[in-house]
Design a protein around this motif. Structure first.
Motif, PDB file in Angstrom:
ATOM      1  N   VAL A   1     -13.345  -3.443   6.862  1.00  0.00           N
ATOM      2  CA  VAL A   1     -13.943  -4.775   6.795  1.00  0.00           C
ATOM      3  C   VAL A   1     -13.997  -5.226   5.341  1.00  0.00           C
ATOM      4  O   VAL A   1     -13.931  -4.409   4.413  1.00  0.00           O
ATOM      5  CB  VAL A   1     -15.358  -4.793   7.402  1.00  0.00           C
ATOM      6  CG1 VAL A   1     -15.318  -4.535   8.893  1.00  0.00           C
ATOM      7  CG2 VAL A   1     -16.253  -3.779   6.709  1.00  0.00           C
TER       8      VAL A   1
ATOM      9  N   LYS B   1     -18.085  -7.354  11.032  1.00  0.00           N
ATOM     10  CA  LYS B   1     -17.992  -8.230   9.871  1.00  0.00           C
ATOM     11  C   LYS B   1     -19.155  -7.921   8.949  1.00  0.00           C
ATOM     12  O   LYS B   1     -20.232  -7.542   9.402  1.00  0.00           O
ATOM     13  CB  LYS B   1     -18.010  -9.690  10.302  1.00  0.00           C
ATOM     14  CG  LYS B   1     -17.794 -10.685   9.170  1.00  0.00           C
ATOM     15  CD  LYS B   1     -17.819 -12.119   9.684  1.00  0.00           C
ATOM     16  CE  LYS B   1     -17.668 -13.103   8.539  1.00  0.00           C
ATOM     17  NZ  LYS B   1     -17.738 -14.520   9.002  1.00  0.00           N
ATOM     18  N   GLU B   2     -18.917  -8.062   7.637  1.00  0.00           N
ATOM     19  CA  GLU B   2     -19.961  -7.850   6.639  1.00  0.00           C
ATOM     20  C   GLU B   2     -20.136  -9.120   5.818  1.00  0.00           C
ATOM     21  O   GLU B   2     -19.210  -9.939   5.710  1.00  0.00           O
ATOM     22  CB  GLU B   2     -19.595  -6.673   5.722  1.00  0.00           C
ATOM     23  CG  GLU B   2     -19.546  -5.319   6.411  1.00  0.00           C
ATOM     24  CD  GLU B   2     -20.893  -4.884   6.930  1.00  0.00           C
ATOM     25  OE1 GLU B   2     -21.911  -5.240   6.303  1.00  0.00           O
ATOM     26  OE2 GLU B   2     -20.927  -4.188   7.970  1.00  0.00           O
TER      27      GLU B   2
ATOM     28  N   THR C   1     -19.970 -11.703   2.978  1.00  0.00           N
ATOM     29  CA  THR C   1     -19.088 -11.889   1.823  1.00  0.00           C
ATOM     30  C   THR C   1     -19.814 -12.695   0.749  1.00  0.00           C
ATOM     31  O   THR C   1     -20.952 -13.131   0.927  1.00  0.00           O
ATOM     32  CB  THR C   1     -17.803 -12.618   2.245  1.00  0.00           C
ATOM     33  OG1 THR C   1     -18.148 -13.918   2.746  1.00  0.00           O
ATOM     34  CG2 THR C   1     -17.078 -11.831   3.338  1.00  0.00           C
TER      35      THR C   1
ATOM     36  N   ARG D   1     -24.383 -13.376  13.140  1.00  0.00           N
ATOM     37  CA  ARG D   1     -24.516 -12.044  13.732  1.00  0.00           C
ATOM     38  C   ARG D   1     -25.605 -12.030  14.800  1.00  0.00           C
ATOM     39  O   ARG D   1     -25.446 -11.406  15.856  1.00  0.00           O
ATOM     40  CB  ARG D   1     -24.824 -11.007  12.652  1.00  0.00           C
ATOM     41  CG  ARG D   1     -24.860  -9.579  13.185  1.00  0.00           C
ATOM     42  CD  ARG D   1     -25.051  -8.565  12.080  1.00  0.00           C
ATOM     43  NE  ARG D   1     -26.356  -8.716  11.432  1.00  0.00           N
ATOM     44  CZ  ARG D   1     -26.770  -7.929  10.430  1.00  0.00           C
ATOM     45  NH1 ARG D   1     -25.956  -6.960   9.985  1.00  0.00           N
ATOM     46  NH2 ARG D   1     -27.952  -8.108   9.897  1.00  0.00           N
TER      47      ARG D   1
END
Length: 371
Positions: free
Chosen positions: A214, A303-304, A306, A323
């Protein structure tokens, strides 16, 4: 055809009446109902005392009233988990032991009528729990944020769960010769659904781990000084995620997750940040419980955050909002699947009981007499 159907159900009605009269001969049912009403009353007014008196600064009747429906339904479910299987776990082998089953079987009724009559008779007895708690249920339905229709649906689902557990107990009562053995097996099956499957989910949780690449934000500080604004850049990294969507179904039959999921979709949504001075109402405790099941069903959010997410303003949706929406997307979409599993188990128990009640009997287990 209609007359034949009416006659079939009229015979079942007579059997239901016999089952209820047999239970009303003793005074223990009065004690049971009195204890049930006392326990529910203590839970209701005890929770009110804790909510309004322990922390007087945050005392809020509206906040407690939003959760009254969940409190009453939770206590009802706990008592029903103990009582509903017990009512039918000795229904057949107990009558066979007392030599009263053969008297009924000698009449011109079918084995299906006898099994359905015993099942519904035990279910009606179990519904006395709901009747005892009806004043508090009405209070909770009026105060709940879900709406009357959704709240009534939750009560109906509770009653159906009781019916399923009665069916499981009836099947074990027909399979085993001793009432004590059938009671133990029924309770073990019910508690496996309530505690065993979540425990199995916890044991398998680590086996669902999988690595994914990711892209996320990485911060660096100038001259190791934490007083300055850090530099941010997006870098790719490999992180481990648990794919609970592969084993979430182990949680679906749990009745303590089914009931919150029925009403949670109509609950007050969670609000992390509010722009006005007035804080929006919080959801009831049903919402976070249902979100636990929904999060397990949807699996990980791959997903992280950004650098762009960290610079998001009020006009842009943040990473955490996206999220949260992903994880709660299945709220209210799982209760009917869990209920279907319980219905299948209850129907299987009823089928086993009906086959065991056929006359003449082909084979009987060791230690089981016809009469």
């Amino acid at each position: 055809m209609a007359a034949r159907t009416s006659s079939w159900w009229s015979v079942v009605g007579v059997l239901i009446g016999l089952e209820l009269r047999q239970r009303l001969r003793t005074t223990r049912w009065r004690i049971t109902l009195a204890v049930t009403f006392t326990v529910i009353s203590l839970a209701v007014f005890g929770s009110m005392y804790l909510a309004l008196s322990v922390n007087e600064a945050d005392a809020n009747y509206d906040g407690w009233a939003r959760n009254l429906y969940v409190v009453v339904l939770g206590v009802e479910l706990f008592l029903g988990v103990v009582l509903a299987p017990t009512l039918t776990a000795t229904s057949i082998n107990g009558d066979r032991k007392d030599a009263t089953l053969a008297v009924v079987q000698a009449t011109p009724i079918s084995h299906w009528q006898l099994a359905v009559g015993k099942l519904l008779g035990s279910w009606v007895s179990c519904l006395a729990l709901v009747g005892v708690a009806s004043p508090y249920l009405v209070w909770g339905i009026v105060a709940a944020p879900y709406g009357i229709g959704t709240s009534v649906l939750g009560v109906l689902v509770l009653c159906l769960i009781f019916l399923c557990y009665c069916g499981i107990g009836l099947g074990y009562s027909a399979l085993t010769a001793r009432p004590a053995g059938s009671a133990v097996l029924t309770q073990a099956t019910v508690f496996f659904l309530v505690l065993g499957l979540p425990a199995l989910f916890g044991l398998l949780y680590s086996t669902t781990s999988e690595d994914h690449e990711v892209v996320g934000a990485e911060y660096t500080y100038v001259d190791d000084s934490y007083d300055t604004v850090p530099n941010c850049r997006d870098v790719a990294s490999v992180r481990s995620y648990e794919h609970t969507e592969r084993i979430w179904w182990l949680l679906a039959p749990n009745p303590f997750l089914i009931l919150p999921d029925v009403v949670a979709a109509h609950d007050n949504p969670r609000v992390r940040v509010w722009t006005s001075d007035e804080r929006p109402p919080d959801p009831s405790v049903a919402r976070p419980i249902a979100e636990t099941l929904a999060t397990a069903r949807t699996g990980p959010y791959l997903k992280e955050p950004t650098c762009a997410d960290t610079r998001a303003n009020a006009s842009n949706r943040s990473f955490y909002d996206e999220r949260a929406e992903f994880e709660s997307g299945k709220v209210g979409d799982s209760w009917y699947l869990g209920l279907a599993v319980n219905v299948i188990l209850g129907a299987l128990g009823l089928t086993v009981a009906a086959r065991r009640l056929r006359v003449p009997a082909r084979t009987l287990p060791r230690g089981v007499r016809i009469a």
